[in-house]
Design a protein around this motif. Sequence first.
Motif, PDB file in Angstrom:
ATOM      1  N   PRO A 130       0.914  -1.211  -0.009  1.00 16.55           N
ATOM      2  CA  PRO A 130       0.146  -0.087   0.110  1.00 16.55           C
ATOM      3  C   PRO A 130       0.778   1.209   0.157  1.00 16.55           C
ATOM      4  CG  PRO A 130      -0.751  -1.528   1.455  1.00 16.55           C
ATOM      5  CD  PRO A 130       0.381  -2.130   0.997  1.00 16.55           C
ATOM      6  N   ALA A 131       0.443   2.322  -0.893  1.00 15.58           N
ATOM      7  CA  ALA A 131       1.311   3.628  -0.807  1.00 15.58           C
ATOM      8  C   ALA A 131       0.832   4.348   0.370  1.00 15.58           C
ATOM      9  CB  ALA A 131       0.738   4.349  -1.984  1.00 15.58           C
ATOM     10  N   SER A 132      -0.240   4.325   0.732  1.00 13.92           N
ATOM     11  CA  SER A 132      -0.507   4.955   2.337  1.00 13.92           C
ATOM     12  C   SER A 132       0.136   4.616   3.223  1.00 13.92           C
ATOM     13  CB  SER A 132      -2.049   4.877   2.646  1.00 13.92           C
ATOM     14  OG  SER A 132      -2.568   3.340   2.708  1.00 13.92           O
ATOM     15  N   GLY A 133       0.805   5.661   4.036  1.00 15.27           N
ATOM     16  CA  GLY A 133       1.491   5.301   5.266  1.00 15.27           C
ATOM     17  C   GLY A 133       3.138   5.169   4.841  1.00 15.27           C
ATOM     18  N   ALA A 163      -4.249   4.217  -7.050  1.00 19.25           N
ATOM     19  CA  ALA A 163      -4.454   2.707  -6.665  1.00 19.25           C
ATOM     20  C   ALA A 163      -3.958   2.315  -5.306  1.00 19.25           C
ATOM     21  CB  ALA A 163      -3.922   1.722  -7.798  1.00 19.25           C
ATOM     22  N   ASP A 164      -3.279   3.091  -4.636  1.00 20.25           N
ATOM     23  CA  ASP A 164      -2.841   2.893  -3.404  1.00 20.25           C
ATOM     24  C   ASP A 164      -1.706   1.905  -3.398  1.00 20.25           C
ATOM     25  OD1 ASP A 164      -2.397   3.161  -0.580  1.00 20.25           O
ATOM     26  OD2 ASP A 164      -3.840   1.879   0.118  1.00 20.25           O
ATOM     27  N   ARG A 165      -1.004   2.025  -4.377  1.00 17.11           N
ATOM     28  CA  ARG A 165       0.228   0.856  -4.694  1.00 17.11           C
ATOM     29  C   ARG A 165       1.480   1.502  -4.714  1.00 17.11           C
ATOM     30  NH1 ARG A 165      -0.336  -3.701  -8.727  1.00 17.11           N
ATOM     31  NH2 ARG A 165      -0.358  -1.999 -10.298  1.00 17.11           N
ATOM     32  N   ALA A 166       2.456   0.975  -3.997  1.00 17.09           N
ATOM     33  CA  ALA A 166       3.762   1.452  -4.294  1.00 17.09           C
ATOM     34  C   ALA A 166       4.751   0.093  -4.346  1.00 17.09           C
ATOM     35  CB  ALA A 166       4.252   2.337  -3.101  1.00 17.09           C
TER      36      ALA A 166
END
Length: 303
Positions: A130-133, A163-166
């Motif tokens: 997840p990209a968030s955080g 897309a909340d991806r990293a």
Amino acid sequence: MAALSLARVLGPCVATAILASCATTAPEPPAKRRALAEILKESPKADWRAPDPENTMYLDLAAGRIAIELAPDFAPRHVANIRTLVREGYFDGLAVIRAQDNYVAQWGDGEEAKAMGSASAKLAPEFTRPASGLAFDALPDADTYAPETGFSNGFAAARDAKADRAWMIHCYGVVGVGRGNDSDSGNGSSLYAIIGSPARLLDRNITVVGRVLRGIERLSTLRRGTGPLGFYERIEDRTLIAKARMAADVPAPERMKIEILRTDSATFREVVELRRWRRDDWYKEPAGRVDVCSSPVPVRDAP
């Protein structure tokens, strides 16, 4: 196709990049600027960090030591598995089994299977997170392979906020987990490092676990394998691994004394701008932009 329709289909940043009309985020700064060596020499101590010994892996070859910084923020299960393999002596006596020109050097298990001890033989893939955080220091320029690129705690990374991806990026020196066709077939018993041009097509298809901090030349200068994909056809052509250790298990006086420039620092931002607007006695026309793999994070001997 008109710019408006391209933007509707692909999004404004990608569309304008295709039309070669994406402007840089700022006008060219004044030509007079500090040289890289001067920037780094005059940087404050607080802009540098020491690698965490618990996340630093040493590979000892006859030619010397390779230091690898692991990235548990991106691949916690694989990093934990690699720590177990290292601490139980899995890599000791194994070898670099592949050196493919302008691509990768790979080490670990070959045709002969070796018991993995208490490490997991099968792990779910960690291609993205997840990209968030996630701490993320974005670069100002557009990228071909991702909506946004930059660095996360010093690791070259990409982010898709929508897309909340990293994920980590396959720049020179990046270390990943070898696998077969099945997504869950990589467990850390076979690792590779990029020794040539960035291999961005691998992004989001392989679990990336870290990057080489020091000693990449001990892999990139190896004799190339003559078999398919650069695998060595003769055992005697392989380079043996004398020992693998976590830096935390090495007495402090014997550890490599190195520091990494913080990518959230003013010093690194100045380094990036220097590379974007390179103009000195040799460079006549600055690019005005820079990609993530052309922005290597400086590493130095600790003063």
